[in-house]
Design a protein around this motif. Structure first.
Motif, PDB file in Angstrom:
ATOM      1  N   SER A 131    -103.309 151.148 -33.659  1.00 62.20           N
ATOM      2  CA  SER A 131    -104.164 149.968 -33.748  1.00 62.20           C
ATOM      3  C   SER A 131    -103.700 148.979 -34.801  1.00 62.20           C
ATOM      4  N   ASN A 132    -103.211 149.483 -35.945  1.00 65.82           N
ATOM      5  CA  ASN A 132    -102.729 148.566 -36.992  1.00 65.82           C
ATOM      6  C   ASN A 132    -101.544 147.747 -36.506  1.00 65.82           C
ATOM      7  N   LEU A 133    -100.626 148.387 -35.789  1.00 67.90           N
ATOM      8  CA  LEU A 133     -99.464 147.673 -35.255  1.00 67.90           C
ATOM      9  C   LEU A 133     -99.887 146.646 -34.218  1.00 67.90           C
ATOM     10  N   GLU A 134    -100.843 147.028 -33.357  1.00 66.12           N
ATOM     11  CA  GLU A 134    -101.331 146.108 -32.343  1.00 66.12           C
ATOM     12  C   GLU A 134    -102.010 144.908 -32.993  1.00 66.12           C
ATOM     13  N   LEU A 135    -102.805 145.169 -34.005  1.00 66.37           N
ATOM     14  CA  LEU A 135    -103.503 144.092 -34.703  1.00 66.37           C
ATOM     15  C   LEU A 135    -102.502 143.162 -35.371  1.00 66.37           C
ATOM     16  N   ALA A 136    -101.472 143.729 -36.000  1.00 66.19           N
ATOM     17  CA  ALA A 136    -100.454 142.908 -36.662  1.00 66.19           C
ATOM     18  C   ALA A 136     -99.710 142.036 -35.665  1.00 66.19           C
ATOM     19  N   ALA A 137     -99.464 142.581 -34.470  1.00 67.49           N
ATOM     20  CA  ALA A 137     -98.742 141.828 -33.450  1.00 67.49           C
ATOM     21  C   ALA A 137     -99.536 140.614 -32.982  1.00 67.49           C
ATOM     22  N   GLN A 138    -100.859 140.681 -33.116  1.00 64.26           N
ATOM     23  CA  GLN A 138    -101.720 139.589 -32.667  1.00 64.26           C
ATOM     24  C   GLN A 138    -102.182 138.696 -33.815  1.00 64.26           C
ATOM     25  N   SER A 139    -101.698 138.954 -35.026  1.00 62.85           N
ATOM     26  CA  SER A 139    -102.216 138.262 -36.213  1.00 62.85           C
ATOM     27  C   SER A 139    -101.093 137.593 -36.998  1.00 62.85           C
ATOM     28  N   PRO A 140    -101.443 136.638 -37.881  1.00 63.57           N
ATOM     29  CA  PRO A 140    -100.428 135.955 -38.691  1.00 63.57           C
ATOM     30  C   PRO A 140     -99.908 136.800 -39.854  1.00 63.57           C
ATOM     31  N   ASP A 141    -100.533 137.954 -40.119  1.00 62.29           N
ATOM     32  CA  ASP A 141    -100.136 138.801 -41.245  1.00 62.29           C
ATOM     33  C   ASP A 141     -99.475 140.086 -40.759  1.00 62.29           C
ATOM     34  N   SER A 142     -98.652 140.673 -41.625  1.00 61.08           N
ATOM     35  CA  SER A 142     -97.967 141.925 -41.303  1.00 61.08           C
ATOM     36  C   SER A 142     -98.942 143.094 -41.359  1.00 61.08           C
ATOM     37  N   LYS A 143     -98.505 144.253 -40.845  1.00 56.10           N
ATOM     38  CA  LYS A 143     -99.331 145.455 -40.867  1.00 56.10           C
ATOM     39  C   LYS A 143     -99.710 145.822 -42.297  1.00 56.10           C
ATOM     40  N   THR A 144     -98.731 145.768 -43.210  1.00 60.16           N
ATOM     41  CA  THR A 144     -98.996 146.108 -44.611  1.00 60.16           C
ATOM     42  C   THR A 144     -99.984 145.136 -45.238  1.00 60.16           C
ATOM     43  N   GLN A 145     -99.805 143.850 -44.963  1.00 58.63           N
ATOM     44  CA  GLN A 145    -100.708 142.847 -45.535  1.00 58.63           C
ATOM     45  C   GLN A 145    -102.123 143.002 -44.977  1.00 58.63           C
ATOM     46  N   ILE A 146    -102.241 143.334 -43.714  1.00 56.35           N
ATOM     47  CA  ILE A 146    -103.555 143.549 -43.113  1.00 56.35           C
ATOM     48  C   ILE A 146    -104.246 144.730 -43.780  1.00 56.35           C
ATOM     49  N   GLN A 147    -103.496 145.798 -44.040  1.00 56.97           N
ATOM     50  CA  GLN A 147    -104.065 146.960 -44.725  1.00 56.97           C
ATOM     51  C   GLN A 147    -104.549 146.588 -46.121  1.00 56.97           C
ATOM     52  N   ARG A 148    -103.792 145.719 -46.807  1.00 58.30           N
ATOM     53  CA  ARG A 148    -104.222 145.263 -48.132  1.00 58.30           C
ATOM     54  C   ARG A 148    -105.538 144.492 -48.036  1.00 58.30           C
ATOM     55  N   TYR A 149    -105.617 143.600 -47.060  1.00 55.31           N
ATOM     56  CA  TYR A 149    -106.840 142.823 -46.911  1.00 55.31           C
ATOM     57  C   TYR A 149    -108.040 143.733 -46.630  1.00 55.31           C
ATOM     58  N   ILE A 150    -107.861 144.702 -45.753  1.00 61.35           N
ATOM     59  CA  ILE A 150    -108.970 145.589 -45.407  1.00 61.35           C
ATOM     60  C   ILE A 150    -109.433 146.387 -46.623  1.00 61.35           C
TER      61      ILE A 150
END
Length: 315
Positions: free
Chosen positions: A163-182
């Motif tokens: 799910s993290n990879l899928e979310l990153a593919a659809q978002s302006p931020d990388s997987k790592t950056q998304i995890q930081r935000y969460i």
């Protein structure tokens, strides 16, 4: 037998309407919906701020109307729920309008959440807290959709483990950056406001960068509350290195106010006071190409000689 089979294949609609009529019924249309009938999306993570941008939008709506319709879904108890267009709705209220143009669409909770997040991530200015809760809401919705039969196309394959990879593919931020935000969703509201201020830059209010904020999100709520009180007293926020130290002490069960204060009072590399002299004021005293370090050493020597001479004259 043949008659019964034919009847099973044909619906009442297909018997009494044309294909063109059925297609027209399925086609979405724009409706002017009273503002009083539209409620906000539950736990909407994107703030509708009364800033200069909102004032300009309200002026535009007052003059030209709402050019891009919002998206709403009907509520079981009546009325509508805004999915995309909260700022347009607010601008319409400020402009004195009674209705706002919207597309009405039947959506599940998860489908509405994903659309709501995606439509807002395109905004020019997004606060860290907004991204934090928006990414978490969308990630949770994507995970819930795994294996759930539905008429619409799937969000992505194998979301339960990717799910993290899928979310990153659809978002302006990388997987790592998304995890930081969460991670920021674990911060207390007071500390999260300081992270938002790294974007808003309100005067007389400390700012906290994303990286140290992520480390501080591992502190307990009680530790975070104590830290915020210390930040107000010291009028500064922890550096990334200091935040890591606090997290380590917290996980070892040894973090208290005294330890926090000791860490906060350590000198930060970016807080060492700097004194700069415009290059054009001193360039005539040095040959072209003289290294900056040599210039600095020469100036310090000259000042030492000057100070020595001043002391001799005072005797």
């Amino acid at each position: 037998m043949a008659i019964n089979s034919a009847a099973n294949l044909l619906s009442v609609d297909s018997l009494f309407t044309t294909q063109a009529q059925r297609d027209e019924e399925k086609r979405e249309s724009v409706m002017d919906i009273p503002l009083s009938e539209i409620s906000d999306f539950p736990n909407h993570p994107f703030k509708v701020r009364m800033d200069e941008s909102m004032t300009e939008m309200a002026d535009s709506v007052r003059q030209y109307g709402v050019l891009v319709p919002g998206l709403v879904r009907p509520k079981p108890e009546g009325g509508y729920e805004m999915v995309a267009g909260h700022r347009r709705k607010k601008a319409s209220e400020l402009a004195g309008l009674e209705t706002v143009p919207c597309i009405v669409r039947e959506l599940t909770d998860d489908e509405a959440t994903i659309i709501m997040v995606d439509s807002n991530l395109q905004r020019e200015q997004i606060l860290p807290s907004e991204k934090a809760f928006a990414y978490k809401m969308k990630l949770d919705a994507m995970r819930r959709q795994v294996g759930r039969p539905k008429n619409s196309a799937p969000v992505g394959p194998n979301l339960g483990t990717r799910s993290n990879l899928e979310l990153a593919a659809q978002s302006p931020d990388s997987k790592t950056q998304i995890q930081r935000y969460i991670c920021l969703t674990n911060l207390t509201p007071d500390l999260l406001d300081l992270v938002d201020n790294s974007v808003l830059k309100e005067k007389d209010k400390p700012q906290m960068a994303l990286r140290p904020a992520v480390e501080l999100s591992y502190l307990t709520p009680e530790e975070q509350t104590a830290l915020f009180e210390l930040i107000e007293v010291e009028d500064c926020t922890p550096s990334h290195a200091q935040a890591i130290k606090m997290k380590d002490f917290s996980q070892a069960g040894k973090l208290n106010e005294d330890v926090m204060l000791s860490i906060m009072q350590e000198e930060k590399g970016n807080q060492v006071e700097q004194f700069k002299i415009p290059k054009e004021r001193i360039s005539k005293y040095f040959a072209p190409g003289t290294p900056a370090q040599k210039i600095e050493d020469t100036i310090v020597k000259a000042l030492e000689m000057y100070r020595k001479r001043q002391r001799e004259m005072e005797r």
